[in-house]
Write an enzyme that holds these catalytic residues in place. Structure first.
Site, short mmCIF file in Angstrom:
data_model
loop_
_atom_site.label_atom_id
_atom_site.label_comp_id
_atom_site.label_asym_id
_atom_site.label_seq_id
_atom_site.Cartn_x
_atom_site.Cartn_y
_atom_site.Cartn_z
N SER A 156 0.87 -1.20 0.00
CA SER A 156 0.00 0.00 0.00
C SER A 156 0.89 1.23 0.00
CB SER A 156 -0.85 0.01 1.27
OG SER A 156 -1.44 1.29 1.48
N TYR A 169 -2.67 -1.10 10.59
CA TYR A 169 -2.61 -1.30 9.13
C TYR A 169 -1.29 -0.79 8.55
CZ TYR A 169 -4.15 -1.16 4.23
OH TYR A 169 -4.27 -1.35 2.86
P1 NAI Z 1 -11.29 -6.17 -0.18
O1 NAI Z 1 -11.85 -6.04 1.19
O2 NAI Z 1 -12.23 -6.25 -1.33
O3 NAI Z 1 -10.35 -7.45 -0.29
C1 NAI Z 1 -9.68 -8.05 0.76
C2 NAI Z 1 -9.75 -9.54 0.52
O4 NAI Z 1 -8.96 -10.22 1.50
C3 NAI Z 1 -11.18 -10.07 0.65
O5 NAI Z 1 -11.45 -10.89 -0.45
C4 NAI Z 1 -11.15 -10.84 1.96
O6 NAI Z 1 -12.07 -11.91 1.99
C5 NAI Z 1 -9.72 -11.33 1.97
N1 NAI Z 1 -9.27 -11.72 3.29
C6 NAI Z 1 -9.39 -11.03 4.44
N2 NAI Z 1 -8.86 -11.75 5.46
C7 NAI Z 1 -8.39 -12.89 4.92
C8 NAI Z 1 -7.73 -14.03 5.46
N3 NAI Z 1 -7.44 -14.11 6.76
N4 NAI Z 1 -7.37 -15.04 4.61
C9 NAI Z 1 -7.66 -14.97 3.28
N5 NAI Z 1 -8.29 -13.91 2.73
C10 NAI Z 1 -8.65 -12.89 3.54
O7 NAI Z 1 -10.30 -4.95 -0.37
P2 NAI Z 1 -9.14 -4.71 -1.45
O8 NAI Z 1 -9.02 -3.26 -1.59
O9 NAI Z 1 -9.36 -5.51 -2.64
O10 NAI Z 1 -7.84 -5.22 -0.66
C11 NAI Z 1 -6.92 -6.12 -1.21
C12 NAI Z 1 -5.52 -5.75 -0.77
O11 NAI Z 1 -5.19 -4.50 -1.33
C13 NAI Z 1 -5.35 -5.59 0.75
O12 NAI Z 1 -4.11 -6.15 1.13
C14 NAI Z 1 -5.31 -4.08 0.93
O13 NAI Z 1 -4.57 -3.71 2.05
C15 NAI Z 1 -4.61 -3.66 -0.35
N6 NAI Z 1 -4.79 -2.27 -0.73
C16 NAI Z 1 -6.01 -1.79 -1.10
C17 NAI Z 1 -6.12 -0.47 -1.50
C18 NAI Z 1 -7.41 0.14 -1.92
O14 NAI Z 1 -7.46 1.37 -2.03
N7 NAI Z 1 -8.46 -0.61 -2.20
C19 NAI Z 1 -4.97 0.41 -1.53
C20 NAI Z 1 -3.74 -0.19 -1.08
C21 NAI Z 1 -3.67 -1.50 -0.72
C1 BGC Z 2 -6.27 1.52 2.12
C2 BGC Z 2 -7.43 2.29 1.53
C3 BGC Z 2 -7.00 3.70 1.16
C4 BGC Z 2 -5.72 3.71 0.35
C5 BGC Z 2 -5.17 5.13 0.14
C6 BGC Z 2 -5.09 1.60 1.20
O1 BGC Z 2 -4.01 0.90 1.73
O2 BGC Z 2 -6.65 0.15 2.32
O3 BGC Z 2 -8.48 2.34 2.48
O4 BGC Z 2 -8.01 4.31 0.39
O5 BGC Z 2 -4.72 2.96 1.00
O6 BGC Z 2 -5.10 5.86 1.32
#
Ligand code: NAI
Ligand code: BGC
Length: 270
Positions: A156, A169
């Site tokens: 991130s 986080y």
């Molecule tokens: P999301 O909430 O849609 O995806 C997270 C996924 O991780 C879900 O499918 C969830 O079921 C799964 N998960 C949670 N705990 C788990 C576990 N213990 N074992 C296996 N799977 C598990 O959100 P998003 O945004 O797709 O997040 C994916 C990754 O991207 C995360 O690591 C998040 O920190 C990172 N990220 C997201 C950003 C954003 O702006 N959406 C920005 C920077 C990083």
């Molecule tokens: C976080 C989001 C956030 C993004 C930018 C990600 O790592 O999960 O909630 O929007 O960073 O700040």
């Protein structure tokens, strides 16, 4: 198939953790589009995983779904065993699963700290370690010129931008940054590439509160010089490229895919 028609990841197998929604879903689909067999790991959301699987199979790629908590060693072992059972050798791991449990520092319970570190940092370590052991134990042709496996962490912008109210986080993502670099240094001689993609704000369920409400979206856009929120496909495409031979000389690097969020945009106003 004619060689010129071969896709960049034909004949390779990928595991994407947390691929039932958001970035994980888009990454899994991109890897499938690039010709890879895909293991879609999910934790709670089986319907989401089935949707990812259907979209990958629609493209013509092969896909299995495997339930498992990345924070648990036994579950991680199962994810890899099932993938090997279905497809043979594994070539790509995308460590995507991650959660937020936001709280001001002084109100944060030990459990809220632990849950996030457990999933984001321990989960990434366990999967990456298992991937490295798997790559080294496979029969893949070993030569000084040939990469035997690729590991991509979805970190991130908060691996470098501090984030008050979310110390669990941002600590997990800061930890991933040096975990990735140390692993890359250790594994490069064994022809394993290890990198991170660090997304900025991408439209997914994790940050709905920041983009669903128009006033909140306006505040968010002030932090993004490129003036749009990211789409999951922005990350999926970069992941498929980074896993491909086109990126063969890249290891130990973080690619910020953030519309300029890490450029300290408020300084532009001075
Ligand atoms: P999301 O909430 O849609 O995806 C997270 C996924 O991780 C879900 O499918 C969830 O079921 C799964 N998960 C949670 N705990 C788990 C576990 N213990 N074992 C296996 N799977 C598990 O959100 P998003 O945004 O797709 O997040 C994916 C990754 O991207 C995360 O690591 C998040 O920190 C990172 N990220 C997201 C950003 C954003 O702006 N959406 C920005 C920077 C990083
Ligand atoms: C976080 C989001 C956030 C993004 C930018 C990600 O790592 O999960 O909630 O929007 O960073 O700040």
């Amino acid at each position: 198939m004619n060689k010129t028609n071969q896709l960049p990841l034909s004949g390779q197998t990928s595991i994407v953790t947390g691929a039932s929604s958001g970035l994980g879903q888009a990454i899994a689909i991109s890897l499938g589009k690039a010709g890879s067999n895909v293991c879609v790991n999910f934790h709670g959301n089986e319907d989401g995983a089935k949707e990812t699987q259907a979209r990958i199979e629609e493209i013509g790629a092969k896909c299995i779904i495997v339930k498992g908590d990345v924070g648990k060693p036994k579950d991680v072992a199962k994810i890899f065993e099932k993938t090997t059972g279905a497809f043979g050798d594994i070539h790509i791991l995308v460590n995507n699963a991650g959660i937020q449990e936001d709280k001001p520092l002084v109100d944060m319970s030990y459990e809220e700290w632990d849950k996030v570190i457990q999933t984001n940092l321990y989960g990434s370590f366990l999967s990456a370690q298992t991937a490295a052991k798997t790559f080294l134990s496979q029969n893949t042709e070993k030569s000084p010129d040939k990469c035997i496996g690729k590991i991509i962490f979805i970190s991130s912008v908060h691996d470098i931008i501090p984030w008050g109210g979310r110390v669990n986080y941002s600590a997990s993502k800061g930890g991933i940054k040096n975990l990735m670099k140390s692993m890359a240094q250790e594994l490069a001689p064994q022809k394993i590439r290890v990198n991170s993609i660090s997304p900025g704000a991408i439209k997914t369920p994790i940050n709905e509160d920041q983009w669903k409400d128009e006033a909140n979206l306006k505040v968010l856009l002030k932090k993004i010089p490129y003036a749009r929120i990211g789409e999951p496909e922005d990350i999926g495409k970069v992941a498929a490229w980074l896993a491909s031979e086109e990126a063969d000389y890249i290891t130990g690097t973080t690619i910020y895919v953030d519309g300029g969020m890490t450029l300290y945009p408020s300084f532009a106003e001075d």
